[in-house]
Design an enzyme around this catalytic site. Structure first.
Site, PDB file in Angstrom:
ATOM      1  N   SER A 166       0.833  -1.202   0.000  1.00  0.00           N
ATOM      2  CA  SER A 166       0.000   0.000   0.000  1.00  0.00           C
ATOM      3  C   SER A 166       0.865   1.249   0.000  1.00  0.00           C
ATOM      4  O   SER A 166       1.668   1.446  -0.915  1.00  0.00           O
ATOM      5  CB  SER A 166      -0.980  -0.032   1.183  1.00  0.00           C
ATOM      6  OG  SER A 166      -1.954   0.977   1.065  1.00  0.00           O
ATOM      7  N   GLU A 193      -1.803  -2.897  -7.967  1.00  0.00           N
ATOM      8  CA  GLU A 193      -2.995  -3.191  -7.164  1.00  0.00           C
ATOM      9  C   GLU A 193      -3.587  -1.871  -6.682  1.00  0.00           C
ATOM     10  O   GLU A 193      -2.941  -0.823  -6.749  1.00  0.00           O
ATOM     11  CB  GLU A 193      -2.648  -4.111  -5.990  1.00  0.00           C
ATOM     12  CG  GLU A 193      -1.686  -3.528  -4.956  1.00  0.00           C
ATOM     13  CD  GLU A 193      -2.357  -2.690  -3.874  1.00  0.00           C
ATOM     14  OE1 GLU A 193      -3.538  -2.920  -3.560  1.00  0.00           O
ATOM     15  OE2 GLU A 193      -1.692  -1.784  -3.339  1.00  0.00           O
ATOM     16  N   HIS A 214      -4.954  -5.478  -1.218  1.00  0.00           N
ATOM     17  CA  HIS A 214      -5.709  -5.141  -0.012  1.00  0.00           C
ATOM     18  C   HIS A 214      -6.796  -6.157   0.329  1.00  0.00           C
ATOM     19  O   HIS A 214      -7.648  -5.889   1.176  1.00  0.00           O
ATOM     20  CB  HIS A 214      -6.337  -3.761  -0.171  1.00  0.00           C
ATOM     21  CG  HIS A 214      -5.373  -2.630  -0.040  1.00  0.00           C
ATOM     22  ND1 HIS A 214      -4.481  -2.295  -1.037  1.00  0.00           N
ATOM     23  CD2 HIS A 214      -5.142  -1.757   0.965  1.00  0.00           C
ATOM     24  CE1 HIS A 214      -3.753  -1.254  -0.646  1.00  0.00           C
ATOM     25  NE2 HIS A 214      -4.137  -0.916   0.552  1.00  0.00           N
TER      26      HIS A 214
END
Length: 306
Positions: A111, A210, A278
């Site tokens: 992230s 992602e 995630h």
């Protein structure tokens, strides 16, 4: 070719860091306990539960120092990020890249941690790991797939095939074969890196992407940034991971239609459905490692050098 860092053994020391957002003190204690219960010693950076400006785990230099100190500390064998969030871009100028490069060790996160992964490979020549974080994944959601993928990957001693969870099939958007070092991470962070000293380098590489909580129209804008800056065309291939809670307006134009539009004319292989990002389960990917993809048999292979 970049080498994997030293393996993590029972009894080794794991450093916990928060380069982005904080957790509360009770959650920090839960993070320490879950790692200790696995058989490791723990050293925690002093900013993990330190709130600053509402969403930062302490002042910028303090967050950077937490990372620097863990790399410099000879007793620390691996560094696990507690969580992502926001703010890692603010510490990049304060990270001691020379010291980090001189002390390679396991580094795990994803992230907002994408910024650090890019530079660990590009500036430090280090393989790092796009994998589960302690508060976000390990305390509450450490399923068997996530656990085995993490430890099998960080401790790999020979080349290995990437394995998705058994029930999740890897798909093919554009056919082909390609090899190159793996780079990438979160789409928002990749696009935001462009034009900075910490810009993602995709030349000759396999690009992993992602995202989370991002509307399709915003993903279109971010992918257009990568395309218009030449980042997609310079890549040898693309792996699409989890796009958690990323929604369209319910029309006929869907997420993979957008990805097709962005990549179909590039003549590079594109695979999707990689279970990393995630969502749960989350698999671990070695950023910086040599990666070979083959859409014909839908395989992803990583080369391990120690």
């Amino acid at each position: 070719m970049m080498k994997f860092p030293r393996k993590l053994m029972k009894g080794d020391t794991v450093g916990l860091v928060s380069p982005s957002s904080p957790v509360d003190r009770q959650r920090e204690e839960a993070c320490i306990k879950v790692i200790e219960d696995m058989g490791y010693r723990v050293k925690a950076a002093d900013n993990i539960a330190m709130g600053a400006d509402g969403y930062l785990a302490g002042p910028d230099r303090r967050r950077a120092d937490g990372v620097n100190e863990m790399f410099r500390d000879p007793e620390v064998n691996a560094i696990f990020c507690v969580r992502g969030g926001d703010g890692s871009a603010r510490i990049m100028e304060y990270l001691d890249w020379d010291a980090i490069a001189s002390n390679p060790k396991i580094f795990v996160g994803y992230s907002d941690v994408t910024n650090l992964h890019l530079m660990l490979s590009q500036k430090c020549g280090m393989v790092s790991f796009h994998g589960p974080m302690v508060s976000s994944n390990i305390v509450d959601h450490f399923d068997d797939v996530t656990r085995s993928s993490l430890f099998d990957t960080i401790n790999a001693t020979e080349d290995f095939l990437y394995r998705n969870p058994a029930e999740l099939e890897i798909g093919v958007l554009c056919p082909g074969k390609a090899s190159g070092p793996l780079t990438g991470g979160n789409l928002t962070l990749l696009a935001a890196s462009i034009g900075t000293p910490y810009e993602v380098d995709t030349e000759g590489k396999i690009l992993f992407i992602e995202e989370v909580h991002t509307h399709l129209s915003n993903m279109d804008r971010l992918m257009s940034q990568l395309r218009n800056s030449g980042k997609l065309a310079r890549a040898k291939g693309i792996l699409l991971g989890q796009f958690t809670d990323c929604e369209s307006d319910g029309g006929d134009y869907l997420m993979y239609d957008m990805f097709w539009d962005m990549t179909a004319d590039l003549d590079i292989p594109v695979m999707y459905g990689i279970s990393s990002g995630h969502g749960f389960p989350m698999t671990t990917l070695p950023i910086g490692a040599q990666c070979s993809i083959d859409t014909e048999d839908r395989t992803i292979r990583f080369h391990v050098e120690r």
